[in-house]
Design an enzyme around this catalytic site. Sequence first.
Site, PDB file in Angstrom:
ATOM      1  N   GLY A   1       7.793  10.614  -4.398  1.00  0.00           N
ATOM      2  CA  GLY A   1       7.211  11.032  -3.240  1.00  0.00           C
ATOM      3  C   GLY A   1       7.915  12.192  -2.514  1.00  0.00           C
ATOM      4  CB  SER A   2      10.116  12.518   0.258  1.00  0.00           C
ATOM      5  OG  SER A   2      11.392  11.890  -0.192  1.00  0.00           O
TER       6      SER A   2
ATOM      7  CB  THR B   1      -0.364   3.458   1.814  1.00  0.00           C
ATOM      8  OG1 THR B   1       0.322   4.249   1.371  1.00  0.00           O
ATOM      9  CG2 THR B   1      -0.356   2.551   2.936  1.00  0.00           C
TER      10      THR B   1
ATOM     11  N   GLY C   1      13.141   5.835  -4.332  1.00  0.00           N
ATOM     12  CA  GLY C   1      14.411   6.020  -4.678  1.00  0.00           C
ATOM     13  C   GLY C   1      14.903   6.041  -6.480  1.00  0.00           C
TER      14      GLY C   1
ATOM     15  CE  LYS D   1       4.020   1.757  -4.518  1.00  0.00           C
ATOM     16  NZ  LYS D   1       3.222   2.258  -3.667  1.00  0.00           N
TER      17      LYS D   1
ATOM     18  NE  ARG E   1       4.428   7.650   2.195  1.00  0.00           N
ATOM     19  CZ  ARG E   1       3.524   6.577   1.951  1.00  0.00           C
ATOM     20  NH1 ARG E   1       2.594   6.590   2.666  1.00  0.00           N
ATOM     21  NH2 ARG E   1       3.878   5.905   1.029  1.00  0.00           N
TER      22      ARG E   1
ATOM     23  CD  GLU F   1       0.220   7.147  -4.119  1.00  0.00           C
ATOM     24  OE1 GLU F   1       0.123   7.007  -2.986  1.00  0.00           O
ATOM     25  OE2 GLU F   1       0.684   6.200  -4.845  1.00  0.00           O
TER      26      GLU F   1
END
Length: 202
Positions: free
Chosen positions: A172-173, A62, A152, A122, A10, A33
């Site tokens: 993700g992050s 998304t 998380g 998901k 992202r 992605e």
Amino acid sequence: MTREIIAILRGITPDAAGDVCAALIEAGITKIEVPLNSPDPFDSIAQMLAVAGDRALVGAGTVLRVEDVARLSDLGAHMVVSPDTNPEVIQATKAAGMLSYPGVFTPTEAFSALRSGADGLKFFPAFKLGIDGYNGVKVVLPQDTRTYAVGGVGPANFADWQAAGITGFGIGSSLYKPGRSAPDVAARAVDMVAAYDQAFGA
């Protein structure tokens, strides 16, 4: 072995996309992605597809609209990931020959996604559902359902989710944030893959 880790990039930009994609593949993460609320996401996906070749599955996250599915198909993307369960998006994805990973949280959403042709579910946000909640939903699903925990989750709880029967994870992050260098992403990916391999007995 195909590791069921989907890297969620992202906020990535086209100038960084190729190098980060190459770093992830080298580390052993081969599902990647780019969320469509990133800057110029289709350009980033095009860059990554050129780098990945047949070494990885590259697609978008998304994804909320059928029109975006068509654009991804035109690029040659491999998969469509969504935060929600939209039968039209799932059906368009499958009609275009791509893998479909819609977001679900409840049994109703899970079965709607499966009936529409989803390849995997998901579970998002996984930290809110928790392993107990996941187990409650999983027990009614077909045994061969592929399930992914997203939101998380990370190396610290890979083993707990694996014991509950999860197929894989969306990360993700903890892997990528805007501005993070390709070598930094590579180092994080190596650690992530090692934790996954330990949890899944690879």
